[in-house]
Design an enzyme around this catalytic site. Structure first.
Site, mmCIF file in Angstrom:
data_model
loop_
_atom_site.group_PDB
_atom_site.id
_atom_site.type_symbol
_atom_site.label_atom_id
_atom_site.label_comp_id
_atom_site.label_asym_id
_atom_site.label_seq_id
_atom_site.Cartn_x
_atom_site.Cartn_y
_atom_site.Cartn_z
ATOM 1 N N ASP A 136 -41.775 -21.630 -134.320
ATOM 2 C CA ASP A 136 -41.275 -21.501 -132.943
ATOM 3 C C ASP A 136 -39.966 -22.268 -132.837
ATOM 4 O OD1 ASP A 136 -41.031 -21.845 -130.001
ATOM 5 O OD2 ASP A 136 -43.069 -21.049 -129.979
ATOM 6 N N ASN A 137 -38.993 -21.725 -132.136
ATOM 7 C CA ASN A 137 -37.729 -22.474 -131.988
ATOM 8 C C ASN A 137 -37.753 -23.388 -130.763
ATOM 9 O OD1 ASN A 137 -37.415 -20.769 -129.847
ATOM 10 N ND2 ASN A 137 -35.543 -19.788 -130.577
ATOM 11 N N TYR A 145 -34.130 -4.980 -122.365
ATOM 12 C CA TYR A 145 -35.367 -5.560 -122.887
ATOM 13 C C TYR A 145 -36.341 -4.452 -123.281
ATOM 14 C CZ TYR A 145 -39.267 -8.760 -123.391
ATOM 15 O OH TYR A 145 -40.302 -9.485 -123.904
ATOM 16 N N PHE A 152 -46.410 -19.766 -124.072
ATOM 17 C CA PHE A 152 -47.564 -19.635 -123.179
ATOM 18 C C PHE A 152 -48.704 -18.838 -123.852
ATOM 19 C CE2 PHE A 152 -48.919 -16.311 -119.940
ATOM 20 C CZ PHE A 152 -50.051 -16.991 -119.536
ATOM 21 N N ILE A 153 -48.416 -17.633 -124.275
ATOM 22 C CA ILE A 153 -49.480 -16.816 -124.880
ATOM 23 C C ILE A 153 -49.793 -17.306 -126.301
ATOM 24 C CG2 ILE A 153 -50.119 -14.466 -125.624
ATOM 25 C CD1 ILE A 153 -48.429 -13.412 -123.284
ATOM 26 N N LEU A 169 -45.024 -12.828 -131.991
ATOM 27 C CA LEU A 169 -44.912 -13.001 -130.540
ATOM 28 C C LEU A 169 -43.541 -13.483 -130.089
ATOM 29 C CD1 LEU A 169 -48.186 -14.820 -129.476
ATOM 30 C CD2 LEU A 169 -47.001 -13.164 -128.071
#
Ligand code: UDP
Length: 322
Positions: free
Chosen positions: A31-32, A152, A11-12, A79
Site C-alpha cells: 500500500d502506498n 474513473y 478501508f476495504i 484493490l
C-alpha cells in the site's frame, strides 16, 4: 494460502486482511498509504502472518516487489486504486494511469503462473444507465469524456476488459467484482463518501451538506457483508472468468439518509443544499439511482447482505466517537 493484497491499508483492504488472517492465511499487503493508513492495520501488526510494505506500485521498487510477491503467493486481491469522487475529479490523469497500468502489470506477471486473481471494478461503470436494477450483462452508457468523473468508470472498464482477456487468452483464473456503495468503520469522508461525511457533520452539530436535490438515491452495503462475498468467490472455480455485482439492493434517497443520520445521532444539525457545480466541478453529472441486481452472485455462491443500514450507521457512529 499466501494472499497478496494491494491496498491492504485502505478501508476495504484492511477489513479483508483481518478476515483472511482469521482463516489463518498469510497476508502480504502493499500500500502506498496515500488514502489508506497503517492505523487501519493496528490490530494486525503483531500477527506474524501479516506483512506490510509501503510502496508505490508503479515505481521501480514497487514493480520489483510485485513481481517477487506474485511469484510467491497463491491468490491476489488487487484493490489499490484511487478512491472517492473528489480524488478522481481532482487527479484525473493519475487515476487513469494507476487504474490501468497496475492492473496490466499484475495480470502480466501472474499470467503463466496460474495465480487466482480478484480484480475490483465499480458500480460507476453503469454510468448514466436508467434501466434498473443494474445487471452485469447490461449495456454501458457513460457521459462525455470532457467530464473527468467518467474517466474513473472508463479506466475501470479497461481493467475489466484486461481481466477477461487474460482469462481467455492465458487461462488465468480471474474474477471481477463491481462493488456498489460500501460503508462501515474506517471509511473516511475526505474524498466525498457520503455516510462518513454526514455522520461527522451530525456528531458536530454542523450543517448536513446535501449535494443537488437529495432526491438521488443509493444502496449501501456493510463492508463486513462485502468481505464475505470476496472471500467466498475464490473458493468456487465456477466464478473465474465471471463478473459479479456486490452490493445491497435496499435503496434510500440522500435526503432520507441525512434525516436518518440526524435521528440516529440525536443531532441538532440542519440540512443545507449545495449545487453540484459548487461541490465538485462545473458540468458534474450525478447518477440519480444506483441499484444492483445481485441475483448472479447469489446463484453462484449463495451470498446476500445481512446487515441493515441502521446497524451500519450505528457502527460508523461508534467508530467516529472513539
Ligand atoms: N453526497 C452528498 N453530500 C456529501 C457527499 C456526497 O449529498 O457531503 C451525495 C453525492 O452527490 C451522491 C451520493 O451522496 O449523490 C453518494 O455519494 P458518494 O460520493 O458517497 O458515492 P457515489 O457518488 O460514488 O455513489
Amino acid at each position: 494460502m499466501r494472499i497478496l493484497l494491494t491496498g491492504g491499508s485502505g478501508f476495504i483492504g484492511s477489513h479483508l486482511a483481518e478476515r483472511l488472517l482469521k482463516d489463518n492465511h498469510e497476508v502480504v499487503s502493499i500500500d502506498n498509504l496515500s488514502t489508506g493508513s497503517l492505523e487501519n492495520n493496528h490490530k494486525l501488526v503483531k500477527n506474524d502472518l501479516f506483512h506490510h510494505h509501503t510502496s508505490e506500485l508503479l515505481s521501480e521498487e514497487g514493480i520489483e516487489l510485485l513481481k517477487k510477491e506474485i511469484l510467491e503467493c497463491d491468490v491476489i486481491y488487487h484493490l489499490a486504486a484511487a478512491v472517492g469522487v473528489f480524488n478522481v475529479v481532482n487527479h484525473p490523469a493519475k487515476t487513469i494511469k494507476e487504474n490501468i497500468e497496475i492492473t496490466e502489470i499484475i495480470l502480466d506477471f501472474a499470467k503463466d503462473k496460474n495465480k487466482k486473481i480478484v480484480l475490483f471494478s465499480t458500480s460507476e461503470v453503469y454510468g448514466k444507465s436508467t434501466k434498473l436494477p443494474f445487471n452485469e450483462d447490461d449495456d454501458i452508457i457513460l457521459g462525455p469524456s470532457k467530464y473527468s468523473r467518467w474517466s474513473y468508470a472508463a479506466s475501470k472498464l479497461i481493467d475489466e476488459f484486461l481481466g477477461f482477456s487474460y482469462y481467455r487468452q492465458y487461462n488465468l483464473p480471474v474474477v471481477i467484482v463491481r462493488l456498489f456503495n460500501t460503508v462501515g468503520p474506517r471509511q473516511v469522508g475526505h474524498y466525498g463518501m457520503v455516510i462518513p461525511r454526514f455522520v461527522k457533520q451530525a456528531l458536530n452539530d454542523e450543517e448536513i451538506t446535501i449535494y443537488g436535490t437529495g432526491k438521488q438515491s443509493r444502496c449501501f452495503c456493510n463492508v463486513k457483508d462485502t468481505i464475505e462475498a470476496l472471500v467466498a468467490l475464490i473458493h468456487n472455480d465456477d466464478c473465474f472468468g465471471q463478473i459479479f455485482n456486490v452490493g445491497s439492493s435496499n435503496e434510500i434517497t440522500i435526503e432520507g439518509l441525512a434525516e436518518k443520520i440526524i435521528e440516529l445521532t440525536g443531532s441538532n444539525s440542519n440540512i443545507t443544499y449545495i449545487p453540484y457545480e459548487e461541490a465538485y466541478s462545473e458540468g458534474f453529472e450525478d447518477m440519480m439511482r444506483r441499484v444492483p441486481d445481485c441475483s448472479k452472485i447469489e446463484e453462484y455462491i449463495g451470498w446476500k447482505p445481512k446487515i441493515n443500514l441502521d446497524e451500519t450507521i450505528e457502527q460508523v457512529i461508534e467508530y467516529m466517537q472513539i
